[in-house]
Design a protein around this motif. Structure first.
Motif, PDB file in Angstrom:
ATOM      1  N   PHE A  10       0.816  -1.223   0.000  1.00  7.54           N
ATOM      2  CA  PHE A  10       0.000   0.000   0.000  1.00  7.54           C
ATOM      3  C   PHE A  10       0.847   1.269   0.000  1.00  7.54           C
ATOM      4  O   PHE A  10       0.335   2.372  -0.176  1.00  7.54           O
ATOM      5  CB  PHE A  10      -0.911   0.000   1.232  1.00  7.54           C
ATOM      6  N   THR A  40      -3.595   1.056  -3.599  1.00  7.68           N
ATOM      7  CA  THR A  40      -4.481   1.863  -2.764  1.00  7.68           C
ATOM      8  C   THR A  40      -5.941   1.765  -3.197  1.00  7.68           C
ATOM      9  O   THR A  40      -6.814   2.284  -2.512  1.00  7.68           O
ATOM     10  CB  THR A  40      -4.077   3.357  -2.831  1.00  7.68           C
ATOM     11  N   ARG A  50      -2.986   3.785   6.093  1.00  4.76           N
ATOM     12  CA  ARG A  50      -3.577   4.469   4.931  1.00  4.76           C
ATOM     13  C   ARG A  50      -3.713   5.984   5.142  1.00  4.76           C
ATOM     14  O   ARG A  50      -3.351   6.765   4.252  1.00  4.76           O
ATOM     15  CB  ARG A  50      -4.941   3.801   4.667  1.00  4.76           C
TER      16      ARG A  50
END
Ligand SMILES: Cc1cc2nc3c(=O)[nH]c(=O)nc-3n(C[C@H](O)[C@H](O)[C@H](O)COP(=O)(O)OP(=O)(O)OC[C@H]3O[C@@H](n4cnc5c(N)ncnc54)[C@H](O)[C@@H]3O)c2cc1C
Length: 431
Positions: A71, A82, A113
């Motif tokens: 990610f 993503t 994230r």
């Protein structure tokens, strides 16, 4: 196991929406699950009642596949994985086998994230290398508190449900509070802690602050003992004057609330896919079982009543997949469908989550019924998928707050319409 029609499998997703790259990713995961997880999933669950070593071993193999740091942005060594749709495809495939062992890695990607979206250079520089190592580096998105999870997820509360406080003292945040139930509790190397700097500021007071452990002032309570999802670990932990650098706040006032809401919408989407994969696992089991086992002189699935039930399960899975694929595609394309945290997007992602979870609860139940006693026998896997799925329905706002969020997309629904119930409750408590 008898093969399902190849056209059905190959056209599970619309090629216009799901890219060849995502379908390739799905194939890698499917092969991994078939080869490495299916043969040992019972032993893995037994391991969660013992030393957890077999689960950790599978997680180490997953790290070896390169999923752990995927990610991260490419300039920090990742693959920039993503897209919500990519996560959905991966989770759908995983959960068909053993839904909870991927939570350790998935929880880490979810927790880091916000730092990636904010592009926080300090966090990316300090933590990216750790996610790229060959050993699991575990992260946790710590939101839920003893006073409730939904109060934090409920947009109408504007951060008032967050009691974990963060105060700036010089160049450091000082954090005090308690969290319960986050995935990877007690086994994480870093926590993304959802805090409040000042409840009177509303959304501006929401702060996402990263806390690496061990660190003075952090302590862990105990692991929860759950019906299902046993390869993932949840528990309670505490922050008592924990100090971290001020740069460890993901974004800043206003942006952190956006990042929190964005992460919640993202989680509703991947939860939908998680549940759809569980229903698929149960469907595969019952299809095979009902082809072999005979009642009243013929295989169970050749009875009209059973064919109806199998068709209902298949309808639920396909409609559920269509629902999460559409919503995830929209989330991934804000340039076409607007802000990812709009009421419309929250509603669409929650339609997928609520539908898939309800559908999978029903599907695992129906699969169990068609299998008779063997549906609840541990020699088969439907009973495990039945237990694992229920938990997904309960998290991320559950079925009730979920329905409120669906309604928000259709009209101006406000739980505190013309009465500030929350402030009133607090006032009464003080008296
Ligand atoms: C396996 C597992 C993994 C988890 N992982 C994480 C994680 O990674 N991070 C994290 O922070 N948390 C995590 N959680 C916690 C989870 O997200 C919360 O438990 C969930 O939000 C529900 O919160 P609660 O149990 O406090 O329920 P409550 O908030 O007490 O709600 C109880 C009930 O009331 C309903 N309800 C809530 N608000 C309203 C309302 N306004 N009006 C009407 N009804 C309402 C709910 O739908 C529910 O039915 C996890 C939980 C589990 C079981």
């Amino acid at each position: 196991m008898e093969e399902v029609s190849i056209e059905i499998v190959e056209n599970r997703f619309m090629h216009e929406l799901v890219s060849p790259g995502d379908r390739f990713l799905g194939d890698i995961v499917r092969n991994f699950v078939d080869r490495e997880i299916m043969p040992i999933r019972r032993e893995m669950e037994a391991s969660t009642r013992g030393d957890f070593e077999l689960v950790r071993e599978v997680q180490r193999r997953l790290v070896g596949l390169g999923f752990q740091g995927a990610f991260l942005p490419p300039e920090y060594g990742g693959w920039n994985l993503t897209s919500a749709l990519s996560y959905c495809i991966v989770l759908d495939e995983f959960s068909r086998g053993e839904p909870s062992c991927i939570a350790t890695l998935g929880g880490g990607a979810w927790a880091f994230r916000p730092a990636c979206i904010a592009g926080n250079p300090t966090l990316l520089e300090d933590f990216s290398p750790r996610f790229l190592g060959s050993d699991p580096y575990v992260a946790c998105f710590a939101m839920t508190e003893p006073s409730g999870g939904c109060n934090i997820e409920n947009l109408d509360m504007k951060g008032k449900g967050i009691h974990t406080r963060a105060e700036l003292d010089g160049d450091e945040w000082v954090i005090n509070g308690a969290k319960v139930w986050p995935t990877n509790s007690g086994v994480s190397d870093v926590y993304c802690v959802v805090c409040n700097t000042d409840p009177s500021l509303g959304d501006e007071g929401i702060a996402l602050i990263y806390v690496p452990v061990p660190i003075p002032g952090y302590s862990f309570g105990r692991f929860e003992d759950k019906a299902g999802f046993r390869s993932s670990r949840e528990g309670d932990f505490y922050f008592d004057n924990v100090r971290v650098p001020k740069e460890y706040r993901a974004g800043g006032p206003g942006l952190d609330a956006e990042l929190l809401h964005d992460n919640l919408v993202f989680a509703r989407l991947f939860s939908a896919a998680w549940a759809a994969g569980i229903a698929q696992g149960a469907f595969d089991e019952v299809m095979a079982f009902s082809a072999e086992r005979k009642v009243a002189g013929k295989p169970i699935r050749q009875h009209t009543l059973a064919a109806n039930t199998l068709a209902d399960i298949a309808i639920g899975i396909q409609v559920g997949r269509d629902s999460y694929v559409n919503a995830a595609y929209m989330f991934d394309h804000p340039e076409i469908y607007g802000k990812r945290t709009s009421k419309h997007m929250i509603s669409r992602s929650t339609v997928a989550k609520v539908f898939c979870c309800d559908m999978a609860v029903k599907a695992t139940n129906q699969a169990m019924e068609l299998m008779g006693n063997y549906g609840c026998a541990t020699d088969y896997h439907v009973e495990k998928l039945w237990r694992d799925n229920k938990i997904i329905q309960l998290w991320e706002g559950g079925a009730q707050l979920g329905r409120m969020d669906v309604a928000r997309g259709y009209y101006d629904y406000d739980q505190f319409y013309e009465n500030d119930l929350y402030d009133l409750m607090q006032e009464m408590r003080r008296k």
